[in-house]
Design a protein around this motif. Structure first.
Motif, mmCIF file in Angstrom:
data_model
loop_
_atom_site.group_PDB
_atom_site.id
_atom_site.type_symbol
_atom_site.label_atom_id
_atom_site.label_comp_id
_atom_site.label_asym_id
_atom_site.label_seq_id
_atom_site.Cartn_x
_atom_site.Cartn_y
_atom_site.Cartn_z
ATOM 1 N N SER A 3 0.824 -1.198 0.000
ATOM 2 C CA SER A 3 0.000 0.000 0.000
ATOM 3 C C SER A 3 0.871 1.267 0.000
ATOM 4 C CB SER A 3 -0.926 -0.112 1.201
ATOM 5 O OG SER A 3 -1.390 1.098 1.602
ATOM 6 N N ASP A 4 1.971 1.254 0.774
ATOM 7 C CA ASP A 4 2.883 2.415 0.787
ATOM 8 C C ASP A 4 3.441 2.690 -0.609
ATOM 9 O OD1 ASP A 4 2.520 2.817 3.446
ATOM 10 O OD2 ASP A 4 4.422 1.915 4.087
ATOM 11 N N TRP A 5 3.832 1.626 -1.300
ATOM 12 C CA TRP A 5 4.361 1.822 -2.658
ATOM 13 C C TRP A 5 3.309 2.478 -3.556
ATOM 14 C CZ3 TRP A 5 9.213 1.910 -3.605
ATOM 15 C CH2 TRP A 5 10.117 1.008 -3.034
ATOM 16 N N ILE A 6 2.110 1.915 -3.500
ATOM 17 C CA ILE A 6 1.062 2.404 -4.411
ATOM 18 C C ILE A 6 0.783 3.882 -4.167
ATOM 19 C CG2 ILE A 6 -1.384 2.204 -5.031
ATOM 20 C CD1 ILE A 6 -1.118 -0.823 -4.510
ATOM 21 N N TYR A 7 0.638 4.256 -2.878
ATOM 22 C CA TYR A 7 0.287 5.648 -2.599
ATOM 23 C C TYR A 7 1.483 6.581 -2.762
ATOM 24 C CZ TYR A 7 -4.321 4.011 -1.543
ATOM 25 O OH TYR A 7 -5.562 3.448 -1.679
ATOM 26 N N LYS A 8 2.687 5.990 -2.898
ATOM 27 C CA LYS A 8 3.863 6.811 -3.234
ATOM 28 C C LYS A 8 3.993 6.996 -4.747
ATOM 29 C CE LYS A 8 6.984 5.546 0.289
ATOM 30 N NZ LYS A 8 7.959 4.498 0.546
ATOM 31 N N GLY A 9 3.177 6.306 -5.512
ATOM 32 C CA GLY A 9 3.205 6.482 -6.963
ATOM 33 C C GLY A 9 3.923 5.373 -7.717
ATOM 34 N N ILE A 10 4.185 4.256 -7.045
ATOM 35 C CA ILE A 10 4.786 3.105 -7.740
ATOM 36 C C ILE A 10 3.648 2.176 -8.148
ATOM 37 C CG2 ILE A 10 6.386 1.129 -7.511
ATOM 38 C CD1 ILE A 10 7.740 3.930 -7.521
ATOM 39 N N TRP A 11 3.387 2.097 -9.433
ATOM 40 C CA TRP A 11 2.189 1.434 -9.912
ATOM 41 C C TRP A 11 2.477 0.148 -10.689
ATOM 42 C CZ3 TRP A 11 0.297 6.922 -11.618
ATOM 43 C CH2 TRP A 11 -0.085 7.641 -10.462
ATOM 44 N N LYS A 12 3.672 -0.425 -10.401
ATOM 45 C CA LYS A 12 3.976 -1.747 -10.973
ATOM 46 C C LYS A 12 4.476 -2.622 -9.845
ATOM 47 C CE LYS A 12 4.873 -0.765 -15.740
ATOM 48 N NZ LYS A 12 5.811 -0.270 -16.702
ATOM 49 N N PHE A 13 3.872 -3.799 -9.687
ATOM 50 C CA PHE A 13 4.302 -4.691 -8.599
ATOM 51 C C PHE A 13 5.791 -5.020 -8.730
ATOM 52 C CE2 PHE A 13 -0.340 -5.833 -8.856
ATOM 53 C CZ PHE A 13 -0.682 -5.276 -7.634
ATOM 54 N N GLU A 14 6.269 -5.160 -9.988
ATOM 55 C CA GLU A 14 7.670 -5.558 -10.194
ATOM 56 C C GLU A 14 8.660 -4.516 -9.655
ATOM 57 O OE1 GLU A 14 6.330 -5.501 -14.111
ATOM 58 O OE2 GLU A 14 8.012 -4.340 -14.890
ATOM 59 N N ASN A 15 8.194 -3.278 -9.462
ATOM 60 C CA ASN A 15 9.112 -2.252 -8.941
ATOM 61 C C ASN A 15 9.079 -2.126 -7.415
ATOM 62 O OD1 ASN A 15 9.802 -1.698 -11.540
ATOM 63 N ND2 ASN A 15 8.425 0.064 -11.758
ATOM 64 N N MET A 16 8.327 -2.976 -6.758
ATOM 65 C CA MET A 16 8.226 -2.896 -5.290
ATOM 66 C C MET A 16 9.346 -3.748 -4.705
ATOM 67 S SD MET A 16 4.086 -3.073 -4.931
ATOM 68 C CE MET A 16 3.075 -1.822 -5.735
ATOM 69 N N ASN A 17 10.516 -3.136 -4.555
ATOM 70 C CA ASN A 17 11.707 -3.957 -4.355
ATOM 71 C C ASN A 17 11.927 -4.503 -2.938
ATOM 72 O OD1 ASN A 17 12.632 -1.654 -3.169
ATOM 73 N ND2 ASN A 17 13.822 -0.983 -4.960
ATOM 74 N N ASN A 18 11.031 -4.171 -2.008
ATOM 75 C CA ASN A 18 11.153 -4.845 -0.706
ATOM 76 C C ASN A 18 10.141 -5.999 -0.576
ATOM 77 O OD1 ASN A 18 8.880 -3.312 -0.495
ATOM 78 N ND2 ASN A 18 9.396 -2.318 1.446
ATOM 79 N N ILE A 19 9.481 -6.318 -1.664
ATOM 80 C CA ILE A 19 8.503 -7.427 -1.666
ATOM 81 C C ILE A 19 9.166 -8.627 -2.377
ATOM 82 C CG2 ILE A 19 6.180 -8.138 -2.418
ATOM 83 C CD1 ILE A 19 6.054 -5.730 -0.538
ATOM 84 N N PRO A 20 9.166 -9.794 -1.740
ATOM 85 C CA PRO A 20 9.801 -10.952 -2.383
ATOM 86 C C PRO A 20 9.198 -11.237 -3.772
ATOM 87 C CG PRO A 20 9.121 -11.470 -0.135
ATOM 88 C CD PRO A 20 8.562 -10.127 -0.448
ATOM 89 N N GLN A 21 10.044 -11.729 -4.632
ATOM 90 C CA GLN A 21 9.642 -12.006 -6.017
ATOM 91 C C GLN A 21 8.372 -12.877 -6.088
ATOM 92 O OE1 GLN A 21 10.803 -10.680 -8.706
ATOM 93 N NE2 GLN A 21 9.687 -11.959 -10.170
ATOM 94 N N ALA A 22 8.331 -13.909 -5.264
ATOM 95 C CA ALA A 22 7.188 -14.843 -5.316
ATOM 96 C C ALA A 22 5.883 -14.119 -4.932
ATOM 97 C CB ALA A 22 7.425 -16.012 -4.377
ATOM 98 N N THR A 23 5.986 -13.204 -3.964
ATOM 99 C CA THR A 23 4.792 -12.452 -3.542
ATOM 100 C C THR A 23 4.365 -11.496 -4.658
ATOM 101 O OG1 THR A 23 5.796 -12.483 -1.351
ATOM 102 C CG2 THR A 23 3.846 -11.106 -1.608
ATOM 103 N N ARG A 24 5.339 -10.868 -5.274
ATOM 104 C CA ARG A 24 5.012 -9.945 -6.390
ATOM 105 C C ARG A 24 4.280 -10.699 -7.504
ATOM 106 N NH1 ARG A 24 10.617 -7.072 -7.847
ATOM 107 N NH2 ARG A 24 11.579 -7.673 -5.900
ATOM 108 N N GLU A 25 4.751 -11.911 -7.766
ATOM 109 C CA GLU A 25 4.107 -12.696 -8.832
ATOM 110 C C GLU A 25 2.667 -13.050 -8.462
ATOM 111 O OE1 GLU A 25 6.775 -15.929 -9.723
ATOM 112 O OE2 GLU A 25 8.275 -14.502 -10.482
#
Ligand code: SF4
Length: 348
Positions: free
Chosen positions: A30-52
């Motif tokens: 949620s922090d990423w989204i409201y900061k303006g990061i609108w691609k899951f792949e760019n959320m770099n503190n989220i594990p790859q498997a969770t992003r997928e």
């Protein structure tokens, strides 16, 4: 696929839990989204498997910009956005000394049928979801590169005709885990759906309530607002008094001045009687002339005479600044002219 913006933090936490993920990931996403990061792949503190996992269950529903107009008269900007399903909505950003303000839509089209409004000409297409309301603010902030601090629900649509989604929107927009805009900086405008005014009063929110009244008698109101056939002015005023008693908040009455319809000093006197002693404020709106109706803007003289009468009766009155007349800034006009000019079917 679900628009992740339709979920509040508690719901996202619940999703994480039921998908064997740690709940704290919800706050990170949620922090990423409201900061303006609108691609899951760019959320770099989220594990790859969770992003997928997120990628295969959700999309981040930020609308696409279709058209943008900036007024030459002032810095008002109007945006036409395309939603995920291709429907078009519009919103307006106005710059004031005290900060940026946005007027957002709550529905695609509207079924209320007010004669002075272009939003209703093709009827109601559908309600906007909570996320689709939030994303108008997010996208506009991104486009202007500045924070928006005031929100008005006064674009296309009747907010109380989409009550649940609007209430959830108010919750997220206000939350520090969401857009963190104070309730007192949010105005919700209704054409006067009596049961919902009372229900809203019971929620005891600090949001400002505006009523589109536009007439001092039922007979005149019926001429421009079909909702007047369902609720009388007396019922609306009763509901407003209930709201004021419950919340101790001042109500704004919107009054669009139309020549030869509701702009005489006699109308102003009747309005004064109606609002006598109420904790309220009247916002006079020089009506926007639109091609599809024959309503004429009241003259400047009539507008100031009207204001004088209200003030003489101790009713606080302002005249709304006319924003972006050169860019069809009134609600529904831009979407309409785009649909016509591009021969797009309404409700695509
Ligand atoms: S003024 Fe508001 S309620 Fe009336 S038709 Fe337009 S959008 Fe709907």
């Amino acid at each position: 696929m679900t628009n992740i913006l339709d979920l509040n933090l508690a719901e996202l936490k619940q999703w994480m839990k039921s998908n064997s993920e740690s709940e704290f990931r919800a706050k990170q996403v949620s922090d990423w989204i409201y900061k303006g990061i609108w691609k899951f792949e760019n959320m770099n503190n989220i594990p790859q498997a969770t992003r997928e996992k997120l990628q295969s269950n959700f999309y981040i529903g930020i609308p696409e910009l279709v058209e943008e107009y900036t007024s030459k008269i002032n810095d008002t900007r109007k945006y036409l956005f395309a939603l995920n399903d291709g429907n078009l909505i519009e919103c307006v950003v106005m710059k004031y000394k005290h900060g940026n303000s946005i007027c957002i839509s709550t529905q695609v089209g509207c079924r209320m049928g007010c004669k002075f409004c272009a939003s209703t000409i093709g009827g109601l297409i559908r309600n906007l979801t909570t996320g689709e309301m939030l994303s108008q603010i997010m996208k506009a902030q991104h486009l202007i590169g500045e924070r928006i601090s005031n929100v008005v629900l006064m674009g296309s649509g009747e907010p109380f005709d989409n009550f649940e989604n609007v209430i959830k929107f108010l919750d997220i927009v206000n939350s520090e885990n969401g857009l963190n805009i104070g309730q007192r900086h949010i105005t919700i405008s209704t054409c006067g759906i009596v049961e919902k005014i009372k229900e809203f009063a019971d929620m005891d929110m600090q949001t400002t309530l505006a009523i589109s009244l536009h007439a001092a008698t039922d007979e005149i109101r019926m001429r421009s607002m079909p909702i007047a056939n369902k609720y009388s002015i007396a019922e609306i005023i009763d509901a407003c008094k209930y709201y004021i008693n419950k919340t101790n908040r001042r109500i704004t009455f919107e009054y669009a001045l139309v020549a030869d319809l509701n702009d005489t000093t006699r109308d102003a006197e009747k309005l004064s009687v109606l609002l006598e002693g109420m904790l309220c404020h009247v916002n006079l709106i020089p009506v926007n002339e639109i091609k599809e109706n024959e309503l004429k803007r009241a003259s400047n003289d009539a507008i100031s005479r009207f204001k004088d009468v209200l003030e003489a009766n101790n009713i606080q009155t302002t005249i709304r600044r006319e924003m972006g007349l050169d860019i069809n800034a009134a609600c529904g006009q831009l979407r309409r002219s785009y649909i016509k000019g591009n021969k797009v079917n309404e409700g695509v």
